[in-house]
Write an enzyme that holds these catalytic residues in place. Structure first.
Site, mmCIF file in Angstrom:
data_model
loop_
_atom_site.group_PDB
_atom_site.id
_atom_site.type_symbol
_atom_site.label_atom_id
_atom_site.label_comp_id
_atom_site.label_asym_id
_atom_site.label_seq_id
_atom_site.Cartn_x
_atom_site.Cartn_y
_atom_site.Cartn_z
ATOM 1 N N ILE A 31 -7.866 5.540 22.738
ATOM 2 C CA ILE A 31 -8.526 5.415 21.433
ATOM 3 C C ILE A 31 -9.038 3.991 21.314
ATOM 4 O O ILE A 31 -8.266 3.044 21.156
ATOM 5 C CB ILE A 31 -7.560 5.748 20.272
ATOM 6 C CG1 ILE A 31 -7.001 7.162 20.425
ATOM 7 C CG2 ILE A 31 -8.284 5.613 18.938
ATOM 8 C CD1 ILE A 31 -5.996 7.538 19.351
ATOM 9 N N ALA A 70 -8.181 -7.988 -8.450
ATOM 10 C CA ALA A 70 -9.252 -8.742 -7.789
ATOM 11 C C ALA A 70 -9.988 -9.665 -8.751
ATOM 12 O O ALA A 70 -10.496 -10.712 -8.346
ATOM 13 C CB ALA A 70 -10.241 -7.778 -7.133
ATOM 14 N N SER A 126 -11.272 -0.554 -0.786
ATOM 15 C CA SER A 126 -9.998 -0.529 -0.060
ATOM 16 C C SER A 126 -10.166 -0.862 1.406
ATOM 17 O O SER A 126 -9.248 -1.379 2.041
ATOM 18 C CB SER A 126 -9.357 0.863 -0.151
ATOM 19 O OG SER A 126 -8.442 0.948 -1.200
ATOM 20 N N ASP A 133 0.832 -1.200 0.000
ATOM 21 C CA ASP A 133 0.000 0.000 0.000
ATOM 22 C C ASP A 133 0.874 1.261 0.000
ATOM 23 O O ASP A 133 1.963 1.254 -0.570
ATOM 24 C CB ASP A 133 -0.920 -0.021 1.234
ATOM 25 C CG ASP A 133 -2.271 0.606 0.979
ATOM 26 O OD1 ASP A 133 -2.315 1.843 0.867
ATOM 27 O OD2 ASP A 133 -3.283 -0.117 0.905
ATOM 28 N N ASN A 135 -13.892 0.608 -7.300
ATOM 29 C CA ASN A 135 -14.885 1.625 -6.932
ATOM 30 C C ASN A 135 -15.423 2.383 -8.136
ATOM 31 O O ASN A 135 -15.558 3.599 -8.102
ATOM 32 C CB ASN A 135 -14.259 2.647 -5.974
ATOM 33 C CG ASN A 135 -13.656 2.022 -4.749
ATOM 34 O OD1 ASN A 135 -14.087 0.970 -4.301
ATOM 35 N ND2 ASN A 135 -12.644 2.664 -4.197
#
Length: 498
Positions: free
Chosen positions: A282, A369, A442, A223, A359
């Site tokens: 968090i 994919a 993603s 990435d 997308n």
């Protein structure tokens, strides 16, 4: 004109044919086909420059003229030659592509100001504002808010925007509005992200999974790089910068696997979805907090796409480094033999590859994919997992399914889809020790990579397997864990694991 190509074996990923190919170690005779027949006439020699090699017997990045490329095909029929192409991140963020129509376009001096605030009226800096006067043609203007929460849009005051998107800064939801009238004192408020909300999509998906989920499993994130100093990502064990343009003249740059300087937050968000560990107040947990994460940066510091050569090299590096699962939250439009070969090699070595479906708004599944041996993931959402006015609300679309679920309006679909995952309004880690929301296939892909890590860690017999037997068994286990949401086969495959 010289171009770059990736040279591979005709079959597989490594081959002695690559190591022994004289054409890649010396000048290549050019071949010119005679006008009246099929006889190849040899003429002057032209050089093939080998720029980089995955290994001596592995794929090579070369530079040559198109004519030399044809000659190389004749000289070395045991090799495959593919062009260098680029892939993009599969995050959804609508962008203006062209200037607003002259009737509403305003010179910079007459730009209209829009103020973005929190619910207390305080200004919010670094919110991304995208104003469409015509959404179909992507016409309008865009910009980021300044320290006063203000953005100046080159659209005349009084114009009614067809669509207005605001993508929030860290810790805030975005905002979406239709038929929004720009005025002299126009403003919008953004809601803060409430981490105590049990309906947040990632929390909803992981449900009762243990915080030790994924222990002993290594997941490679190919990435934009991961923030190794993020308090919720203490399980990042290293990685590599695989951007050849950055490391070929500076070998020490291989250690620069942190977030890319431009648009580098994507990889940290993806990593948190896989394996964030709540810390420092968090309360965000990834799907498999017990995993070990590794970062393989393929997107350059300067911004832009990732090349198939760098992605291919990164996938191969994940295999050499002992990763069990690889996540690819990236994609492109056409099939690419270089990345196909690398993924095939990973599977043969027992590494499961999970990839974002794309997308493009219900278009066919993007590559990689779409490859039959990838786990292709579409993006689902739940209408009660984000504020009704947030930017995510614009992505609510049919088909709808059980428990207020829907398939994100941006998500691609087709017979290659294997599974669906949370991909609309996903809250996860961002560089700098903070958190925020993103949408896209993603986000759905790493959620499934995390779930695969959970299954692998919980199934010692599968973990003990080697080679293609392990990746195949893990894929089957992942499919068995899925339940359809009611979208239909081409939208969700086997459904949502859980």
């Amino acid at each position: 004109m010289r171009k770059q190509y990736v040279v591979l074996p005709a079959y597989g990923f490594r081959s002695q044919a690559l190591a022994q190919a004289a054409s890649l170690r010396s000048a290549v005779p050019m071949a010119v086909v005679a006008g009246g027949g099929a006889t190849a006439v040899r003429s002057a020699t032209t050089k093939v420059d080998v720029i980089d090699s995955v290994s001596e017997d592995g794929p090579k990045l070369v530079e040559m003229t198109p004519e030399t490329e044809l000659a190389l095909r004749l000289e070395e029929p045991s090799l495959k030659i593919v062009p260098v192409v680029t892939y993009e991140k599969m995050r959804v963020m609508y962008e203006v592509k062209r200037q607003a129509a002259p009737a509403v376009f305003a010179a910079t001096a007459q730009a209209t100001s829009l103020r973005i605030e929190d619910t207390g009226g305080n200004p919010l800096a670094d919110a991304r504002v995208v104003a469409f006067t015509n959404f179909r043609t992507r016409a309008g203007d865009q910009g980021n808010t300044d320290a006063n929460g203000t953005v100046r849009l080159r659209i005349a005051s009084g114009t009614v925007l067809e669509r207005l998107y605001v993508y929030g800064p860290p810790r805030y939801w975005g905002r979406f509005a239709r038929s929004f009238a720009l005025g002299a004192h126009a403003s919008l408020q953004l809601e803060p992200i409430d981490l105590t909300q049990n309906l947040l999509s990632l929390r909803r998906f992981r449900r009762a999974l243990p915080l030790t989920a994924g222990t002993g499993v290594v997941v490679g994130i190919v990435d934009t790089g991961i923030d190794k100093n993020h308090p919720l990502l203490s399980n990042v064990s290293g990685g590599a910068n695989m951007v050849l343009d950055e490391i070929k003249n500076n070998p020490s740059a291989v250690d620069d696997w942190g977030p890319a300087y431009v648009d580098g937050e994507h990889g940290t968000h993806v990593a948190g979805i896989v394996g964030a560990r709540s810390a420092g107040g968090i309360d965000i947990a990834g799907v498999a907090p017990g995993v070990t994460l590794r970062s393989y940066r393929v997107f350059p510091n300067a911004g832009g796409g990732a090349t198939n050569y760098d992605i291919m090299s990164a996938i191969d590096r994940t295999v050499q480094d002992g990763c069990h699962i690889v996540n690819l939250s990236l994609g492109g439009g056409t099939e690419d033999e270089a990345v196909r070969a690398a993924i095939g090699s990973a599977l043969d070595n027992g590494v499961l590859v999970v990839a974002a479906a794309g997308n493009d708004g219900r278009k066919p599944v993007s590559y990689p994919a779409a490859l039959p041996f990838c786990v292709a993931v579409s993006a689902a959402g739940w209408t009660d997992s984000f504020p009704p006015t947030s930017s995510e609300s614009s992505d609510i679309a049919k088909p709808s399914g059980s428990n207020l679920s829907f398939l994100g309006g941006f998500s691609n679909f087709g017979p290659q889809i294997d599974l669906t995952g949370p991909g609309v309004g996903v809250v996860s880690t961002l560089p700098g020790g903070t958190f925020g929301v993103m949408s896209g296939t993603s986000m759905a892909s790493p959620a499934l990579a995390g779930f695969a890590a959970y299954l692998l860690a919980a199934n010692a017999p599968i973990l003990a397997l080697t080679g293609a037997s392990r990746s195949a068994a893990l894929k089957d286990k992942l499919f068995e864990a899925a339940t359809p949401l009611g979208f239909g086969r081409d939208y969700e495959g086997f459904g949502l694991p859980g």
